[in-house]
Motif scaffolding. Structure first.
Motif, PDB file in Angstrom:
ATOM      1  N   THR A 119       0.815  -1.215   0.000  1.00 34.50           N
ATOM      2  CA  THR A 119       0.000   0.000   0.000  1.00 34.50           C
ATOM      3  C   THR A 119       0.849   1.265   0.000  1.00 34.50           C
ATOM      4  O   THR A 119       0.490   2.241  -0.655  1.00 34.50           O
ATOM      5  CB  THR A 119      -0.940   0.045   1.220  1.00 34.50           C
ATOM      6  N   GLU A 121       1.019   3.356   2.261  1.00 34.01           N
ATOM      7  CA  GLU A 121       0.389   4.379   3.106  1.00 34.01           C
ATOM      8  C   GLU A 121       0.083   3.779   4.473  1.00 34.01           C
ATOM      9  O   GLU A 121      -0.495   2.705   4.570  1.00 34.01           O
ATOM     10  CB  GLU A 121      -0.907   4.876   2.474  1.00 34.01           C
ATOM     11  N   GLU A 123      -2.049   4.774   6.797  1.00 37.11           N
ATOM     12  CA  GLU A 123      -3.472   4.714   7.163  1.00 37.11           C
ATOM     13  C   GLU A 123      -4.162   3.512   6.516  1.00 37.11           C
ATOM     14  O   GLU A 123      -4.949   2.810   7.160  1.00 37.11           O
ATOM     15  CB  GLU A 123      -4.175   6.013   6.757  1.00 37.11           C
ATOM     16  N   GLN A 124      -3.868   3.270   5.260  1.00 33.21           N
ATOM     17  CA  GLN A 124      -4.468   2.128   4.568  1.00 33.21           C
ATOM     18  C   GLN A 124      -3.941   0.813   5.140  1.00 33.21           C
ATOM     19  O   GLN A 124      -4.703  -0.142   5.309  1.00 33.21           O
ATOM     20  CB  GLN A 124      -4.174   2.210   3.071  1.00 33.21           C
ATOM     21  N   THR A 125      -2.675   0.771   5.464  1.00 32.83           N
ATOM     22  CA  THR A 125      -2.090  -0.415   6.094  1.00 32.83           C
ATOM     23  C   THR A 125      -2.772  -0.685   7.429  1.00 32.83           C
ATOM     24  O   THR A 125      -3.146  -1.826   7.729  1.00 32.83           O
ATOM     25  CB  THR A 125      -0.576  -0.218   6.320  1.00 32.83           C
TER      26      THR A 125
END
Length: 165
Positions: A119, A121, A123-125
């Motif tokens: 990812t 990122e 936040e997405q992780t």
């Protein structure tokens, strides 16, 4: 290792032994027809209530209770995360960790590293890792629901077995 489980089993077996010794024979303590009604009825009802895959998952969780826990301690987790952070700093970043953490915590750290690399990122992780944690929790709750159901059904069939036995 769950010491309380083993102590409880030893205590229960001791109580059964005392019951057999005080009554003179096993036959006065156990009624075969009542036992068939209780165990058979509980098993049949459990098979009706849950899919076989859920029962297998619950059985595996039950077996795990008898062995030492494979869950790493908080200190071990901290040490592993510090080691990974140092390895990432020394190796040039997150990509240098792509083969790390496969054995630690049932591979959870490896999956988290793989998601972080894919990812890019945080936040997405975080959202993906939290979703996996929620799914594991839900699975464990479903496993406990099997035993809760058995705990509700067995006494009902016990009363029926007592009446018929």
């Amino acid at each position: 290792m769950n010491v309380g489980l083993w102590l409880g089993l030893i205590f229960a077996a001791s109580l059964v032994w005392v019951g057999i010794k005080s009554s003179g024979s096993l036959g006065t303590l156990i009624n075969f027809h009542g036992l068939v009604v209780v165990l058979g009825g509980t098993l049949a009802s459990t098979l009706i209530a849950f899919p076989l895959l859920q029962l297998w998952s619950s059985f595996k969780c039950f077996v795990v209770l008898f062995f030492p826990s494979r869950t790493p301690s908080v200190d071990a987790v901290i040490e592993e995360l510090v080691r990974l952070a140092r390895a990432a700093q020394a190796g040039g970043g997150l990509l240098s960790l792509h083969d790390e953490g496969r054995e630690f915590g049932d591979g959870f750290i490896h999956r988290a590293i793989t998601v972080a690399i894919a990812t890019g990122e945080s936040e997405q992780t975080r959202m993906i890792v939290e979703r996996e944690i929620r799914q594991v929790r839900i699975g464990r709750q479903e496993d406990t629901n099997v035993f809760r159901t058995i705990g509700v059904l067995a006494p009902m069939f016990g009363i029926l077995g007592t009446l018929l036995g």
